[in-house]
Design a protein around this motif. Structure first.
Motif, mmCIF file in Angstrom:
data_model
loop_
_atom_site.group_PDB
_atom_site.id
_atom_site.type_symbol
_atom_site.label_atom_id
_atom_site.label_comp_id
_atom_site.label_asym_id
_atom_site.label_seq_id
_atom_site.Cartn_x
_atom_site.Cartn_y
_atom_site.Cartn_z
ATOM 1 N N SER A 100 0.814 -1.221 0.000
ATOM 2 C CA SER A 100 0.000 0.000 0.000
ATOM 3 C C SER A 100 0.837 1.256 0.000
ATOM 4 C CB SER A 100 -0.953 -0.001 1.204
ATOM 5 O OG SER A 100 -0.218 -0.165 2.398
ATOM 6 N N SER A 147 -9.071 -4.556 -4.190
ATOM 7 C CA SER A 147 -8.460 -3.633 -5.141
ATOM 8 C C SER A 147 -8.139 -4.378 -6.425
ATOM 9 C CB SER A 147 -7.180 -3.034 -4.544
ATOM 10 O OG SER A 147 -7.483 -2.265 -3.405
ATOM 11 N N PRO A 148 -7.936 -3.663 -7.525
ATOM 12 C CA PRO A 148 -7.706 -4.335 -8.816
ATOM 13 C C PRO A 148 -6.520 -5.292 -8.781
ATOM 14 C CG PRO A 148 -8.144 -2.004 -9.157
ATOM 15 C CD PRO A 148 -8.003 -2.196 -7.675
ATOM 16 N N GLU A 150 -4.804 -6.260 -11.316
ATOM 17 C CA GLU A 150 -3.748 -5.833 -12.235
ATOM 18 C C GLU A 150 -3.809 -4.321 -12.439
ATOM 19 O OE1 GLU A 150 -2.205 -6.606 -16.817
ATOM 20 O OE2 GLU A 150 -3.177 -8.239 -15.732
ATOM 21 N N SER A 151 -2.733 -3.659 -12.017
ATOM 22 C CA SER A 151 -2.612 -2.218 -12.221
ATOM 23 C C SER A 151 -1.741 -1.903 -13.422
ATOM 24 C CB SER A 151 -2.018 -1.558 -10.972
ATOM 25 O OG SER A 151 -2.784 -1.843 -9.832
ATOM 26 N N GLY A 152 -0.946 -2.864 -13.839
ATOM 27 C CA GLY A 152 -0.052 -2.681 -14.965
ATOM 28 C C GLY A 152 0.826 -3.901 -15.124
ATOM 29 N N GLY A 161 -0.259 -5.774 -9.115
ATOM 30 C CA GLY A 161 -1.509 -5.228 -8.596
ATOM 31 C C GLY A 161 -1.734 -5.690 -7.172
ATOM 32 N N THR A 187 -12.634 -2.179 -10.387
ATOM 33 C CA THR A 187 -11.613 -1.656 -11.301
ATOM 34 C C THR A 187 -11.931 -0.241 -11.780
ATOM 35 O OG1 THR A 187 -12.639 -2.550 -13.316
ATOM 36 C CG2 THR A 187 -11.156 -4.017 -12.095
ATOM 37 N N LYS A 189 -11.730 3.466 -11.894
ATOM 38 C CA LYS A 189 -10.586 4.266 -11.446
ATOM 39 C C LYS A 189 -10.970 5.348 -10.446
ATOM 40 C CE LYS A 189 -7.595 3.545 -15.479
ATOM 41 N NZ LYS A 189 -8.397 2.460 -16.070
ATOM 42 N N TYR A 191 -12.524 6.822 -7.356
ATOM 43 C CA TYR A 191 -12.921 6.161 -6.117
ATOM 44 C C TYR A 191 -14.372 6.437 -5.734
ATOM 45 C CZ TYR A 191 -8.432 4.163 -4.796
ATOM 46 O OH TYR A 191 -7.297 3.388 -4.757
ATOM 47 N N ARG A 194 -16.461 4.350 -7.855
ATOM 48 C CA ARG A 194 -16.297 2.940 -7.478
ATOM 49 C C ARG A 194 -17.148 2.587 -6.264
ATOM 50 N NH1 ARG A 194 -10.381 0.708 -5.991
ATOM 51 N NH2 ARG A 194 -9.959 1.626 -8.054
#
Length: 362
Positions: A100, A147-148, A150-152, A161, A187, A189, A191, A194
C-alpha cells in the motif's frame, strides 16, 4: 448446520488436524517449512548465493541469510521484473503484489503458486473458525472490498496489482455466487464512482457479512451511502449507474447489464430515508451477522465509528496480513491477536524493544 458449512468442515478435517499438531509443536513445524523452502529454492540465484543446499537448521539459516530491508532485495526484484526467472524462487513469478506504500515507493512482492497456496491454507483455517463461530453468515451474501488485481505490467510482461483482487477472481464458484459485487466494479478508477457502484450492487441484497482489510474503507462506504442516498436510490429503481459519476462508457455499459431495476426496494429504502433523515448501512442491512477487518495499529480510530454506522455486530480481525504474506490467524471476535500461521512462511522474531539489525539474534 447447513449443508455448505457441513461439507466445508468435512473437507477441512485433515487440515485442521495438521494445524493443531503444528500449533502443539511449532518448532518442528517451522523446521519442516525451513527444509521445504530451502530445498525447493536451492538452485535459484539467491539460493546459490546464500548456500541453501548447505542449510540444515535455523542456526545455519540465520548465518546464511541476515536480516535486511527491502532495498537490499530490490536488485533481485528488478531482474525478475525484466522477465528473468529462478532469481528468488524456483517457481515462476505469476504476478507482483504491490504494498500500500507506507514508504515513499510501493514494494513489489513476487507471488508464486506455492506462495499463494501458503496464504490460502492460512485463510482457510481462519475461515473455518470464523464460519463455525458465525454459521448464519453462510446463509446470506457477502460484501468483500478488494483492489484491482492488475494495475499494470513490468517490462518483462509480469502483471502487478493487489493480491486481494487476484484472490477475488480465483474464488471457487460457490463462494463467488455469494458476492453481489462483480469484480469489474472494483476496477473503476474514480474512487467515488467505485464506491457508488459497490453500494448499488448491494442495496438490493441481504448482506450477512462485510469484509474490508482496512476499517477506514467501511467508514468511507457508510459516508458515501449517507451523502449519495438520493442518487443511489434513483439508480437502484432504474437499474442504472447514471448517478455514479466518472465511469468509462464501455465499463459502465458492461456493469449496467448486470443490474436489474428494483423500484420496490428503492421505495422501501426511501421510506427509511424520509423517516430517519439519512440512510446508513445499519438501516439498509439489519441482518448483518459479522464484520471482518483489521483491528491492530491505528484501526481503533475507525473501529470506534462503526457501531453508529453499521450497527453493533461482532467483528473478526483478519490478522497480520500484508502483501508479504499471512502471519497470524485470529480465532476470536473483537480481538486482533491470534495464533501463528505456523504451517505457512518461515518466521523469525526479535525482542520487541530491540532495534533490528542485520545481525540481531532471532
Amino acid at each position: 448446520m447447513n449443508p455448505l458449512l457441513f461439507f466445508f468442515n468435512l473437507s477441512m478435517h485433515r487440515r485442521l488436524k495438521a494445524f493443531r499438531k503444528a500449533l502443539a509443536n511449532p518448532a518442528e513445524a517451522q523446521f519442516e517449512r525451513l527444509r521445504a523452502v530451502t530445498s525447493a529454492n536451492a538452485q535459484t540465484v539467491f539460493g546459490k548465493e546464500h548456500g541453501f543446499a548447505r542449510i540444515d537448521n535455523f542456526g545455519d539459516y540465520r548465518k546464511a541469510v541476515p536480516i535486511r530491508p527491502y532495498d537490499e532485495f530490490a536488485p533481485y526484484i528488478e531482474r525478475i521484473k525484466k522477465g528473468e526467472q529462478r532469481v528468488l524462487t524456483s517457481a515462476p513469478v505469476e504476478m507482483f503484489s504491490i504494498t500500500s506504500g507506507t514508504s515513499a515507493e510501493p514494494k513489489f512482492c513476487p507471488v508464486t503458486r506455492p506462495f499463494t497456496l501458503e496464504h490460502h491454507g492460512a485463510h482457510l483455517m481462519w475461515m473455518l473458525h470464523f464460519s463455525n463461530d458465525h454459521p448464519q453468515v453462510t446463509k446470506g451474501k457477502y460484501l468483500s472490498i478488494v483492489s484491482p488485481a492488475e494495475s499494470g505490467r513490468t517490462v518483462g510482461g509480469i502483471p502487478f496489482g493487489a493480491s486481494s483482487g487476484k484472490q477475488y477472481l480465483n474464488q471457487a464458484i460457490p463462494v463467488r455466487r455469494k458476492h453481489p459485487v462483480p469484480y469489474e466494479a472494483f476496477t473503476i478508477k474514480d474512487y467515488s464512482a467505485r464506491y457508488h457502484a459497490v453500494l448499488l450492487f448491494c442495496l438490493g441484497e441481504k448482506l450477512y457479512n462485510v469484509t474490508s482489510v482496512n476499517p477506514s474503507t467501511l467508514v468511507i462506504l457508510a459516508h458515501t451511502l449517507r451523502d449519495r442516498a438520493a442518487s443511489l436510490l434513483d439508480d437502484l429503481a432504474r437499474g442504472s449507474l447514471d448517478g455514479a459519476g466518472d465511469i468509462e462508457a464501455e465499463r459502465k455499459r458492461r456493469l449496467e447489464l448486470l443490474l436489474r431495476p428494483n423500484p420496490a426496494r428503492a421505495r422501501m429504502l426511501e421510506e427509511i430515508l424520509k423517516r430517519k433523515g439519512e440512510l446508513l448501512p445499519k438501516d439498509v442491512w439489519p441482518d448483518l451477522q459479522a464484520m471482518v477487518t483489521w483491528q491492530g495499529g491505528s484501526a481503533p480510530f475507525y473501529l470506534s465509528q462503526l457501531d453508529g454506522l453499521w450497527g453493533k455486530v461482532p467483528r473478526r480481525c483478519l490478522g497480520l496480513r500484508a502483501s508479504e504474506g499471512t502471519f497470524s490467524i485470529p480465532l476470536r471476535d473483537n480481538d486482533p491477536s491470534g495464533v501463528i500461521a505456523v504451517n505457512g512462511h518461515i518466521m523469525e522474531f526479535t525482542e520487541e524493544h530491540e532495534d533490528v539489525r542485520a545481525d540481531s539474534p532471532t
